[in-house]
Design a protein around this motif. Structure first.
Motif, short mmCIF file in Angstrom:
data_model
loop_
_atom_site.label_atom_id
_atom_site.label_comp_id
_atom_site.label_asym_id
_atom_site.label_seq_id
_atom_site.Cartn_x
_atom_site.Cartn_y
_atom_site.Cartn_z
N TRP A 29 0.85 -1.19 0.00
CA TRP A 29 0.00 0.00 0.00
C TRP A 29 0.87 1.23 0.00
CZ3 TRP A 29 -1.00 3.27 4.49
CH2 TRP A 29 -0.39 2.84 5.67
N THR A 30 0.32 2.31 -0.48
CA THR A 30 1.00 3.60 -0.47
C THR A 30 0.30 4.46 0.57
OG1 THR A 30 1.55 3.37 -2.79
CG2 THR A 30 1.72 5.58 -1.85
N ALA A 31 1.02 4.81 1.60
CA ALA A 31 0.45 5.56 2.72
C ALA A 31 0.28 7.03 2.35
CB ALA A 31 1.38 5.43 3.93
N PRO A 32 -0.56 7.75 3.12
CA PRO A 32 -0.63 9.20 2.90
C PRO A 32 0.78 9.78 2.99
CG PRO A 32 -2.37 8.47 4.36
CD PRO A 32 -1.48 7.28 4.14
N GLY A 33 1.15 10.59 2.03
CA GLY A 33 2.52 11.10 1.95
C GLY A 33 3.33 10.34 0.93
N ALA A 34 2.73 9.31 0.29
CA ALA A 34 3.29 8.56 -0.83
C ALA A 34 4.40 7.58 -0.45
CB ALA A 34 3.76 9.50 -1.93
N GLU A 35 4.57 7.25 0.83
CA GLU A 35 5.53 6.22 1.21
C GLU A 35 4.91 4.85 0.96
OE1 GLU A 35 8.48 4.96 4.89
OE2 GLU A 35 7.13 6.65 5.10
N THR A 36 5.64 3.96 0.29
CA THR A 36 5.12 2.64 -0.06
C THR A 36 5.65 1.60 0.92
OG1 THR A 36 4.95 3.23 -2.37
CG2 THR A 36 5.00 0.89 -1.86
N TYR A 37 4.76 0.71 1.35
CA TYR A 37 5.10 -0.40 2.24
C TYR A 37 4.78 -1.70 1.52
CZ TYR A 37 5.16 3.17 5.88
OH TYR A 37 5.44 4.29 6.62
N ASN A 38 5.60 -2.74 1.76
CA ASN A 38 5.43 -4.02 1.09
C ASN A 38 5.43 -5.16 2.11
OD1 ASN A 38 5.59 -3.42 -1.94
ND2 ASN A 38 7.33 -2.30 -1.10
#
Length: 189
Positions: A150-159
């Motif tokens: 998912w891409t969190a608010p602020g555009a940081e992506t987690y996998n």
């Protein structure tokens, strides 16, 4: 004679496998009822690096949108994140999950007027439940569903690093009995 259902042996070779750098995106999903459920099997192959997503709404980057995520934290507990009109509801599970085990996760949403009751089940056991006014749920998936990232608010992506199988969305809030049946007669594939 009465027939008895015997579940097949798990076929782990068809599960979606994630290496911590990839994910899957679905097309927009419409027509989901206000009361609904999502279920899936997952196996966390290594300790989570923090906010490892299992499933999430594709439009999660919009803080004013209607979004949700089920993610695995570094504590090996699940967090359910619900966002609607910029308001966040964060629900933390009670159960610590072990690495290298399959778990059956079900999130149910029961909507009555403006009240939304969200219940998280791990395997067939209710882990948490919460009621709030007008928070997001699966009926807000018009832009799609992500699996494994998912891409969190602020555009940081987690996998996510592990396997996810048998993702299913239901147009009803499944009962505890329904969930028990799915858990006891299902296997990750």
């Amino acid at each position: 004679a009465e027939s008895v259902y015997t579940p097949s042996a798990p076929n782990y070779t068809t599960a979606l496998n994630f290496n911590g750098t990839t994910g899957v995106t679905t097309a927009g999903i419409t027509g989901i009822a206000a009361s609904n459920s999502i279920s899936f099997w997952f196996n966390n192959s290594i300790a989570a690096g923090g906010q490892a997503p299992l499933v999430a709404s594709l439009n999660y980057t919009s803080s004013s949108g209607e979004n949700f995520a089920i993610r695995l934290e570094t504590t090996n507990k699940l967090t359910v994140v619900l966002v609607k009109n910029g308001t966040f509801v964060i629900l933390n599970s009670n159960t610590v999950l072990s690495d290298n085990n399959w778990y059956f996760i079900t999130l149910t949403t029961l909507t009555s007027g403006s009240n939304v009751t969200t219940t998280l089940y791990i395997n067939e056991t209710q882990d948490l439940t919460a009621t709030a006014t007008n928070h997001s749920n699966l009926s807000d998936l018009q832009n799609g569903l992500t699996i494994g990232y998912w891409t969190a608010p602020g555009a940081e992506t987690y996998n996510f690093n592990g396997s996810i199988s048998n993702v299913a969305i239901y147009n009803t809030a499944l009962s505890a009995s329904n969930i028990s049946t799915l858990f006891n007669f299902g296997t990750p594939e």
